[in-house]
Write a protein that holds these residues in place. Structure first.
Motif, short mmCIF file in Angstrom:
data_model
loop_
_atom_site.label_atom_id
_atom_site.label_comp_id
_atom_site.label_asym_id
_atom_site.label_seq_id
_atom_site.Cartn_x
_atom_site.Cartn_y
_atom_site.Cartn_z
N MET A 11 0.85 -1.20 0.00
CA MET A 11 0.00 0.00 0.00
C MET A 11 0.89 1.25 0.00
O MET A 11 1.76 1.38 0.85
N SER A 12 0.68 2.11 -0.94
CA SER A 12 1.48 3.33 -1.02
C SER A 12 1.17 4.25 0.13
O SER A 12 0.04 4.37 0.58
N SER A 13 2.22 4.92 0.65
CA SER A 13 2.03 5.80 1.79
C SER A 13 2.16 7.28 1.43
O SER A 13 1.93 8.13 2.26
N ASN A 14 2.56 7.58 0.21
CA ASN A 14 2.63 8.98 -0.20
C ASN A 14 2.37 9.11 -1.69
O ASN A 14 2.45 8.13 -2.43
N PRO A 15 2.08 10.31 -2.17
CA PRO A 15 1.67 10.49 -3.56
C PRO A 15 2.81 10.78 -4.53
O PRO A 15 2.57 11.24 -5.64
N TYR A 16 4.05 10.57 -4.14
CA TYR A 16 5.18 10.96 -4.97
C TYR A 16 5.35 10.05 -6.19
O TYR A 16 5.03 8.87 -6.17
N LYS A 17 5.90 10.67 -7.25
CA LYS A 17 6.22 9.91 -8.46
C LYS A 17 7.73 9.84 -8.60
O LYS A 17 8.43 10.85 -8.57
N ILE A 18 8.25 8.62 -8.75
CA ILE A 18 9.68 8.37 -8.82
C ILE A 18 10.03 7.90 -10.23
O ILE A 18 9.35 7.02 -10.78
N LEU A 19 11.09 8.47 -10.79
CA LEU A 19 11.63 7.99 -12.06
C LEU A 19 12.98 7.34 -11.78
O LEU A 19 13.89 7.99 -11.26
N VAL A 20 13.10 6.05 -12.09
CA VAL A 20 14.34 5.30 -11.85
C VAL A 20 14.99 5.00 -13.19
O VAL A 20 14.35 4.45 -14.10
N ILE A 21 16.28 5.36 -13.32
CA ILE A 21 17.00 5.14 -14.58
C ILE A 21 18.26 4.33 -14.28
O ILE A 21 19.16 4.81 -13.59
N ARG B 217 6.08 -0.10 -3.01
CA ARG B 217 5.35 -0.29 -1.75
C ARG B 217 5.17 1.02 -1.00
O ARG B 217 4.35 1.10 -0.08
N VAL B 218 5.95 2.03 -1.41
CA VAL B 218 5.96 3.30 -0.66
C VAL B 218 5.43 4.47 -1.49
O VAL B 218 4.69 5.31 -0.98
N PHE B 219 5.80 4.48 -2.76
CA PHE B 219 5.45 5.61 -3.61
C PHE B 219 4.33 5.24 -4.57
O PHE B 219 4.26 4.11 -5.06
N ASP B 220 3.47 6.22 -4.85
CA ASP B 220 2.32 5.95 -5.71
C ASP B 220 2.71 5.49 -7.10
O ASP B 220 2.11 4.57 -7.66
N THR B 221 3.70 6.17 -7.68
CA THR B 221 4.08 5.86 -9.06
C THR B 221 5.59 5.67 -9.16
O THR B 221 6.36 6.54 -8.74
N VAL B 222 6.02 4.56 -9.72
CA VAL B 222 7.44 4.29 -9.94
C VAL B 222 7.62 3.91 -11.41
O VAL B 222 7.12 2.88 -11.86
N VAL B 223 8.31 4.77 -12.13
CA VAL B 223 8.59 4.52 -13.55
C VAL B 223 10.05 4.11 -13.67
O VAL B 223 10.94 4.80 -13.16
N THR B 224 10.31 2.98 -14.33
CA THR B 224 11.68 2.50 -14.47
C THR B 224 12.04 2.40 -15.95
O THR B 224 11.28 1.86 -16.76
#
Length: 201
Positions: free
Chosen positions: A1-11, A27-34
């Motif tokens: 379950m996400s605990s915050n609305p942040y969007k992370i971009l992983v490169i 598990r922590v961030f709403d959106t994770v783009v890799t």
């Protein structure tokens, strides 16, 4: 379950690392783009909705000096309203970490990482970056207000000068020579002032 609305971009060019980070951060961030290719950065950041970029520092196996990461860090920071950047590498050292921070990264982390430490660094990077941007915005607003007040003061001085000149001319019955003498300026100066303030054409 996400605990915050942040969007992370992983490169990162390592697909195994991308899969692991997607699982851990998801598990922590709403959106994770890799993504594996840093050349996609400009397009992915264009919408302006990324909060933090987790950027690997080496994409060419022949170069492990971190220069690629620093290059892309500078490219990101040159964009309008850039997100926070945290750099990650398996070949880091203290000197490289210092260079990262000097060139605008919010933080630096070495592989292998501890999940809790990585998550904490990403969250703190977002908070610090947003705070810095808010301070910059406030500073710009304060500077603009100072400019406005300065312009207002200048305008008030001109209005006071105009009023003073008109009062002198009125008291001298419209005689520019005596009005100039009363004001302590030359007739030509008085004439120029009256023309400036639209009293005469």
């Amino acid at each position: 379950m996400s605990s915050n609305p942040y969007k992370i971009l992983v490169i990162d060019d390592n697909q195994a690392v991308l899969r692991t980070l997607k699982l851990v951060l998801g598990r922590v961030f709403d959106t994770v783009v890799t993504v594996p290719d840093p050349h996609l950065i400009p397009a992915l950041l264009q919408p302006g909705d990324v909060d933090v970029v987790l950027l690997d520092m080496n994409f060419d196996s022949r170069r492990l000096d971190g220069e690629e990461g620093l290059f892309w860090l500078n490219q990101i920071n040159a964009m309008e309203n850039p997100p926070a950047v945290v750099l990650i590498t398996a070949f880091g050292d203290i000197d490289l970490a210092v260079r990262c921070l000097q060139q605008g990264a919010e933080d630096f982390i070495a592989k292998p990482w501890e999940n809790e430490v990585l998550i904490s660094k990403l969250e703190n990077a977002i908070v610090k970056h947003r705070s810095r941007r808010e301070m910059a915005t406030l500073a710009a607003q304060a500077s603009s207000l100072q400019d406005t007040l300065a312009a207002s003061r200048q305008l008030s001085l001109e209005e006071m000068e105009r009023k003073h000149i008109l009062e002198a001319v009125e008291q001298e019955g419209g005689n520019l020579v005596s009005s100039a003498n009363r004001l302590g300026v030359s007739r030509q100066t008085l004439y120029n002032k009256l023309k400036k303030y639209g009293v005469i054409q």
